[in-house]
Design a protein around this motif. Sequence first.
Motif, PDB file in Angstrom:
ATOM      1  N   MET A   1       0.834  -1.193   0.000  1.00 24.52           N
ATOM      2  CA  MET A   1       0.000   0.000   0.000  1.00 24.52           C
ATOM      3  C   MET A   1       0.868   1.243   0.000  1.00 24.52           C
ATOM      4  O   MET A   1       1.854   1.323   0.745  1.00 24.52           O
ATOM      5  N   ILE A   2       0.505   2.188  -0.850  1.00 24.44           N
ATOM      6  CA  ILE A   2       1.203   3.468  -0.913  1.00 24.44           C
ATOM      7  C   ILE A   2       0.203   4.558  -0.568  1.00 24.44           C
ATOM      8  O   ILE A   2      -0.906   4.604  -1.123  1.00 24.44           O
ATOM      9  N   ILE A   3       0.584   5.424   0.363  1.00 26.46           N
ATOM     10  CA  ILE A   3      -0.273   6.532   0.772  1.00 26.46           C
ATOM     11  C   ILE A   3       0.227   7.795   0.093  1.00 26.46           C
ATOM     12  O   ILE A   3       1.341   8.244   0.355  1.00 26.46           O
ATOM     13  N   GLY A   4      -0.577   8.355  -0.797  1.00 30.37           N
ATOM     14  CA  GLY A   4      -0.216   9.573  -1.493  1.00 30.37           C
ATOM     15  C   GLY A   4       0.149   9.330  -2.943  1.00 30.37           C
ATOM     16  O   GLY A   4       1.020   8.515  -3.242  1.00 30.37           O
TER      17      GLY A   4
ATOM     18  N   CYS B   1      -1.793  -6.053   3.549  1.00 32.79           N
ATOM     19  CA  CYS B   1      -0.619  -5.843   2.707  1.00 32.79           C
ATOM     20  C   CYS B   1       0.632  -6.233   3.481  1.00 32.79           C
ATOM     21  O   CYS B   1       0.590  -6.435   4.696  1.00 32.79           O
ATOM     22  N   ASN B   2       1.752  -6.347   2.763  1.00 34.27           N
ATOM     23  CA  ASN B   2       2.997  -6.686   3.460  1.00 34.27           C
ATOM     24  C   ASN B   2       3.915  -5.480   3.626  1.00 34.27           C
ATOM     25  O   ASN B   2       4.951  -5.583   4.274  1.00 34.27           O
ATOM     26  N   ARG B   3       3.552  -4.337   3.016  1.00 33.33           N
ATOM     27  CA  ARG B   3       4.334  -3.121   3.176  1.00 33.33           C
ATOM     28  C   ARG B   3       3.398  -1.915   3.125  1.00 33.33           C
ATOM     29  O   ARG B   3       2.380  -1.926   2.431  1.00 33.33           O
ATOM     30  N   VAL B   4       3.786  -0.850   3.835  1.00 37.78           N
ATOM     31  CA  VAL B   4       3.103   0.442   3.741  1.00 37.78           C
ATOM     32  C   VAL B   4       4.162   1.508   3.483  1.00 37.78           C
ATOM     33  O   VAL B   4       5.100   1.664   4.266  1.00 37.78           O
ATOM     34  N   ILE B   5       4.021   2.219   2.366  1.00 38.98           N
ATOM     35  CA  ILE B   5       4.903   3.341   2.046  1.00 38.98           C
ATOM     36  C   ILE B   5       4.050   4.597   2.113  1.00 38.98           C
ATOM     37  O   ILE B   5       3.174   4.815   1.264  1.00 38.98           O
ATOM     38  N   SER B   6       4.283   5.408   3.137  1.00 39.07           N
ATOM     39  CA  SER B   6       3.480   6.617   3.330  1.00 39.07           C
ATOM     40  C   SER B   6       4.253   7.843   2.864  1.00 39.07           C
ATOM     41  O   SER B   6       5.348   8.126   3.347  1.00 39.07           O
TER      42      SER B   6
END
Length: 456
Positions: free
Chosen positions: A1-4, A259-264
């Motif tokens: 998941m990517i935030i932004g 998800c296995n990653r979060v990039i904010s």
Amino acid sequence: MIIGAGPTGLTAADACVADGASVAIVERTAHVGGLARSASVAGNEIDLGGHRLLSSTPKQRRAWLDFADRLGGVPMSDIGRRSGILRDRYVVAYPFDTRQFRASVPWPVRARGAASLAAWKLRAPTGREDHNLDEWVKNRYGPFLAETFMAPHARKVFGVDPRDIPAGWAAQRILSPGLGSVLATALPNPGRTPRPADVVDRFFYPQGGVGVLWSGLAKLLGNQVNWLFGSRVTSIAKPAGGRIAVTVAGPAGDTTVSCNRVISTGRPEDLAMSLGLDELGVAIAQRSGRRDLVVGVVHVRECPDSWYGYQWLYTHDTGIRAHRFNNYGEWQSLHCPLGVIGLEYTVPTGETLDVAVTALKDMSILLPGGAVDFLGSERATDAYSNFDASADQLGLLDEALRGFGEGVVSTGRQGAGIYINLDQAMRLGERVAALSPRHSGVVGRDEYSPYQEKAS
């Protein structure tokens, strides 16, 4: 998941997709591009802010041209940068240009500036240290020029006193002239007609505005990404079995995404609160002092000659609320006729502003008796922040993320709290995409490198 879905987030998504990952992007607005998006106002293409694609090195130029080709051949213009400070109807080139200053500025102003600098130097013949923006500018231009041309910009844009902005900020953005060149401005006017200063650096600019790059990249990603527009992350649960549960509030209600990653790449205080770190989130928000950029677009039926040739003009006259205007007709790559002006205002995030009334009032001061039509406005949320003031809190966020669990990263201009160029933003997106899935923390603080306002 990517935030932004700004430049860093989109580039990270692009790299993750290329690596075979499935990607969801959470974007709180209905647009891609973040702070570097374009907009259309009354049929005129505008950019929010003064974005440009730095191209002072062969590596930068090649990267932008390759990116444009990948997006289907986006036409790029090679433009010389010209900006100035508008005071009492005369224009001072910015960065400082001795010849243009002497040709454009009334002698009493030039004489006071030179005398102020000379007196400042005489009082401290061995020199002074630079602790903040105020001291840095005074030590090179003198108190009079600092207060007349430099300090008003910091107060208007950031809403803070220049003494609260570190000297490093100035060193990266303002030319450091020789003492003799500033003192020489008090000499008699050379008799030439005022003109725009020589081009300090050149940059690429895409036809239609910088936003076409991000809309083009989003189109390229297409259905390879799960797009969650008009949405925001409300909670992130600690990893369990290698997966992270993220609650997303959107138009259809709350959804839980595994998800296995979060990039904010969004606001770090929002990330902190979604992790249950409310006190830290409040502290980051308070120290950041975030401000929105509001652009009021007008059409001036007859511009003064002194405005021609300048893409940006900073406005510091008494009574004018705008801090700068974009002279869109001078941008060459935007479909705007001459006379279309974007007045820029910064307000505390979320604060309302009657843009039409304010813009027309400002224009009545800038151009008394001139015929001006208000065309509309656009807003970029959280465009400005005192990132340096929140550095300690971002350090605490880094520690908290590392202790929270694997796979949660805060990055980008907002997420790492850095002033960043667009090429740096994209490189940062590629960098975080390549990190180990186990990595957590704030990534990109080391990207606070020379701003390259001056060609390097």
